[in-house]
Design a protein around this motif. Sequence first.
Motif, PDB file in Angstrom:
ATOM      1  N   ILE A 221       6.621   3.301 -68.205  1.00 44.34           N
ATOM      2  CA  ILE A 221       7.447   3.306 -66.995  1.00 44.34           C
ATOM      3  C   ILE A 221       6.996   2.198 -66.050  1.00 44.34           C
ATOM      4  O   ILE A 221       7.821   1.496 -65.452  1.00 44.34           O
ATOM      5  CB  ILE A 221       7.396   4.681 -66.306  1.00 44.34           C
ATOM      6  N   TYR A 222       5.680   2.035 -65.901  1.00 40.44           N
ATOM      7  CA  TYR A 222       5.172   0.953 -65.041  1.00 40.44           C
ATOM      8  C   TYR A 222       5.621  -0.410 -65.566  1.00 40.44           C
ATOM      9  O   TYR A 222       5.972  -1.303 -64.778  1.00 40.44           O
ATOM     10  CB  TYR A 222       3.650   0.994 -64.955  1.00 40.44           C
ATOM     11  N   GLN A 223       5.606  -0.602 -66.877  1.00 41.46           N
ATOM     12  CA  GLN A 223       6.070  -1.876 -67.430  1.00 41.46           C
ATOM     13  C   GLN A 223       7.536  -2.119 -67.073  1.00 41.46           C
ATOM     14  O   GLN A 223       7.895  -3.197 -66.594  1.00 41.46           O
ATOM     15  CB  GLN A 223       5.886  -1.897 -68.951  1.00 41.46           C
ATOM     16  N   ASP A 224       8.373  -1.109 -67.298  1.00 46.80           N
ATOM     17  CA  ASP A 224       9.805  -1.257 -67.000  1.00 46.80           C
ATOM     18  C   ASP A 224      10.042  -1.472 -65.509  1.00 46.80           C
ATOM     19  O   ASP A 224      10.875  -2.307 -65.114  1.00 46.80           O
ATOM     20  CB  ASP A 224      10.562  -0.004 -67.467  1.00 46.80           C
ATOM     21  N   LEU A 225       9.316  -0.728 -64.673  1.00 52.56           N
ATOM     22  CA  LEU A 225       9.481  -0.848 -63.224  1.00 52.56           C
ATOM     23  C   LEU A 225       9.055  -2.233 -62.735  1.00 52.56           C
ATOM     24  O   LEU A 225       9.748  -2.868 -61.922  1.00 52.56           O
ATOM     25  CB  LEU A 225       8.659   0.235 -62.517  1.00 52.56           C
ATOM     26  N   LEU A 226       7.938  -2.733 -63.261  1.00 54.70           N
ATOM     27  CA  LEU A 226       7.454  -4.051 -62.828  1.00 54.70           C
ATOM     28  C   LEU A 226       8.322  -5.184 -63.361  1.00 54.70           C
ATOM     29  O   LEU A 226       8.503  -6.195 -62.679  1.00 54.70           O
ATOM     30  CB  LEU A 226       5.991  -4.227 -63.254  1.00 54.70           C
ATOM     31  N   ILE A 227       8.865  -5.039 -64.568  1.00 51.66           N
ATOM     32  CA  ILE A 227       9.815  -6.035 -65.079  1.00 51.66           C
ATOM     33  C   ILE A 227      10.997  -6.147 -64.118  1.00 51.66           C
ATOM     34  O   ILE A 227      11.439  -7.242 -63.757  1.00 51.66           O
ATOM     35  CB  ILE A 227      10.306  -5.652 -66.495  1.00 51.66           C
ATOM     36  N   PHE A 228      11.509  -4.996 -63.686  1.00 54.05           N
ATOM     37  CA  PHE A 228      12.633  -4.958 -62.744  1.00 54.05           C
ATOM     38  C   PHE A 228      12.246  -5.564 -61.398  1.00 54.05           C
ATOM     39  O   PHE A 228      12.978  -6.385 -60.837  1.00 54.05           O
ATOM     40  CB  PHE A 228      13.069  -3.499 -62.577  1.00 54.05           C
ATOM     41  N   ARG A 229      11.093  -5.210 -60.888  1.00 62.62           N
ATOM     42  CA  ARG A 229      10.664  -5.669 -59.560  1.00 62.62           C
ATOM     43  C   ARG A 229      10.319  -7.153 -59.559  1.00 62.62           C
ATOM     44  O   ARG A 229      10.528  -7.844 -58.562  1.00 62.62           O
ATOM     45  CB  ARG A 229       9.454  -4.857 -59.095  1.00 62.62           C
ATOM     46  N   ASP A 237       7.529  -6.287 -51.254  1.00 68.04           N
ATOM     47  CA  ASP A 237       6.881  -5.012 -50.929  1.00 68.04           C
ATOM     48  C   ASP A 237       7.033  -3.990 -52.044  1.00 68.04           C
ATOM     49  O   ASP A 237       6.083  -3.286 -52.384  1.00 68.04           O
ATOM     50  CB  ASP A 237       7.437  -4.447 -49.623  1.00 68.04           C
ATOM     51  N   ALA A 238       8.236  -3.864 -52.599  1.00 68.06           N
ATOM     52  CA  ALA A 238       8.463  -2.905 -53.681  1.00 68.06           C
ATOM     53  C   ALA A 238       7.641  -3.278 -54.911  1.00 68.06           C
ATOM     54  O   ALA A 238       7.094  -2.416 -55.601  1.00 68.06           O
ATOM     55  CB  ALA A 238       9.948  -2.834 -54.029  1.00 68.06           C
ATOM     56  N   LEU A 239       7.549  -4.592 -55.198  1.00 67.99           N
ATOM     57  CA  LEU A 239       6.726  -5.061 -56.315  1.00 67.99           C
ATOM     58  C   LEU A 239       5.256  -4.764 -56.062  1.00 67.99           C
ATOM     59  O   LEU A 239       4.561  -4.221 -56.931  1.00 67.99           O
ATOM     60  CB  LEU A 239       6.928  -6.565 -56.511  1.00 67.99           C
ATOM     61  N   ALA A 240       4.777  -5.097 -54.875  1.00 66.94           N
ATOM     62  CA  ALA A 240       3.362  -4.894 -54.545  1.00 66.94           C
ATOM     63  C   ALA A 240       2.989  -3.415 -54.570  1.00 66.94           C
ATOM     64  O   ALA A 240       1.921  -3.033 -55.053  1.00 66.94           O
ATOM     65  CB  ALA A 240       3.056  -5.486 -53.169  1.00 66.94           C
ATOM     66  N   ASP A 241       3.874  -2.584 -54.057  1.00 63.63           N
ATOM     67  CA  ASP A 241       3.632  -1.139 -54.051  1.00 63.63           C
ATOM     68  C   ASP A 241       3.486  -0.606 -55.472  1.00 63.63           C
ATOM     69  O   ASP A 241       2.549   0.151 -55.776  1.00 63.63           O
ATOM     70  CB  ASP A 241       4.791  -0.437 -53.336  1.00 63.63           C
ATOM     71  N   ALA A 242       4.398  -0.997 -56.348  1.00 60.64           N
ATOM     72  CA  ALA A 242       4.345  -0.551 -57.743  1.00 60.64           C
ATOM     73  C   ALA A 242       3.115  -1.102 -58.453  1.00 60.64           C
ATOM     74  O   ALA A 242       2.461  -0.406 -59.240  1.00 60.64           O
ATOM     75  CB  ALA A 242       5.619  -0.983 -58.475  1.00 60.64           C
ATOM     76  N   ASP A 243       2.782  -2.364 -58.177  1.00 63.15           N
ATOM     77  CA  ASP A 243       1.646  -3.001 -58.839  1.00 63.15           C
ATOM     78  C   ASP A 243       0.319  -2.353 -58.424  1.00 63.15           C
ATOM     79  O   ASP A 243      -0.572  -2.127 -59.243  1.00 63.15           O
ATOM     80  CB  ASP A 243       1.631  -4.498 -58.517  1.00 63.15           C
ATOM     81  N   LEU A 244       0.189  -2.046 -57.132  1.00 63.95           N
ATOM     82  CA  LEU A 244      -1.023  -1.374 -56.643  1.00 63.95           C
ATOM     83  C   LEU A 244      -1.165   0.005 -57.277  1.00 63.95           C
ATOM     84  O   LEU A 244      -2.257   0.384 -57.725  1.00 63.95           O
ATOM     85  CB  LEU A 244      -0.981  -1.249 -55.117  1.00 63.95           C
ATOM     86  N   LYS A 245      -0.067   0.753 -57.327  1.00 60.67           N
ATOM     87  CA  LYS A 245      -0.118   2.085 -57.947  1.00 60.67           C
ATOM     88  C   LYS A 245      -0.482   1.983 -59.423  1.00 60.67           C
ATOM     89  O   LYS A 245      -1.209   2.829 -59.956  1.00 60.67           O
ATOM     90  CB  LYS A 245       1.233   2.790 -57.788  1.00 60.67           C
ATOM     91  N   ARG A 246       0.009   0.922 -60.084  1.00 57.38           N
ATOM     92  CA  ARG A 246      -0.323   0.708 -61.507  1.00 57.38           C
ATOM     93  C   ARG A 246      -1.810   0.489 -61.701  1.00 57.38           C
ATOM     94  O   ARG A 246      -2.442   1.106 -62.580  1.00 57.38           O
ATOM     95  CB  ARG A 246       0.476  -0.494 -62.028  1.00 57.38           C
ATOM     96  N   ILE A 247      -2.407  -0.363 -60.868  1.00 51.40           N
ATOM     97  CA  ILE A 247      -3.837  -0.642 -60.960  1.00 51.40           C
ATOM     98  C   ILE A 247      -4.648   0.632 -60.701  1.00 51.40           C
ATOM     99  O   ILE A 247      -5.647   0.913 -61.386  1.00 51.40           O
ATOM    100  CB  ILE A 247      -4.234  -1.739 -59.944  1.00 51.40           C
ATOM    101  N   GLN A 248      -4.230   1.425 -59.735  1.00 49.52           N
ATOM    102  CA  GLN A 248      -4.930   2.673 -59.422  1.00 49.52           C
ATOM    103  C   GLN A 248      -4.830   3.675 -60.570  1.00 49.52           C
ATOM    104  O   GLN A 248      -5.802   4.371 -60.883  1.00 49.52           O
ATOM    105  CB  GLN A 248      -4.367   3.272 -58.127  1.00 49.52           C
TER     106      GLN A 248
END
Length: 319
Positions: A221-229, A237-248
């Motif tokens: 899901i993170y891969q698909d979400l980040l591809i979209f973002r 902001d939406a990209l950074a938010d998703a990317d930070l949550k992915r790293i965590q």
Amino acid sequence: WKSIAKLENDGKTKEAQAAVEKIITSAKKENNTTQIVKASLYKYKYMMTLQEQSELKIVTEIKSSIAQASGNEKAILQSILAELYWQYYNENSWKFSNRTETAEKQSDDFQTWDLKTLFKEINKNYVASLENKELLQKTKLEDFKILLNEEKGSKVFRPTLYDLLANRAIDYFNDSKSNIDRPADAFSIDSASYFETATKFVTLKLDTSDVNSGDFNTIKIYQDLLIFRLKDKANLDALADADLKRIQFVKEHYFNKSENEALYFTALKRLKTEYSKCNTAATICYEIANYIISENQNKEEAQVSTVGSLKDALAICDE
């Protein structure tokens, strides 16, 4: 809806439910997804008050609606069904301790399922809610305002229906309890590559032998979400938010605990540079400062933290 609110306030639940049924009938004729879903949620609420064994009846009705629905309506209902199953587990986890695990689902009554069957159904519905990616990504969340309890400024982080449903699924998979039934040979986050930049992370090939794994589903899901973002250059902001949550998430589930912390801190510092020009940069700075403070607290008095001092943490907080 005003008349329904008055009926509800007057304690006339049966009359309110009948009014909601009329809205559902009318909304279906107009193919009005938001009204169908809103009215259905109210209907389920009234069923909880008026009927015995209401949980099973509600789930049966949602499953029937999913079978007949399509597009955004179907996706939202699948996400809601997954959440209802998840709520049932959290409220009744003690019931599962003595249940025998079965290879196949023995009944349509979710209240009789063993742990493995329940989690498999939760996983399946959250994943299924994201299948129609193109439609969900084109659907502005503004269209579903009547279904949401909004926080001020939240739209920048969840601008589309896809962002919302993806993060609902992520929040479930990110809960440690969702991995209770994890098999010994489950999918493992076993490479430092999972800490890489978003651009490199989305290209990682995943082992698909365990599609029921919470970790696998979350990473996918993170891969698909980040591809979209990554495609939306106007919304960092939406990209950074998703990317930070992915790293965590990767930090919490990475297999090698000895190198986990160093990889996480390096990734945080990289995110700080990558997203310095957006609002999420403040959150990333907070996470870095928080990490430095935690590391200093965990060190013995004679030891020196390798990630920085409390003075460094204060400077980042000021920034």
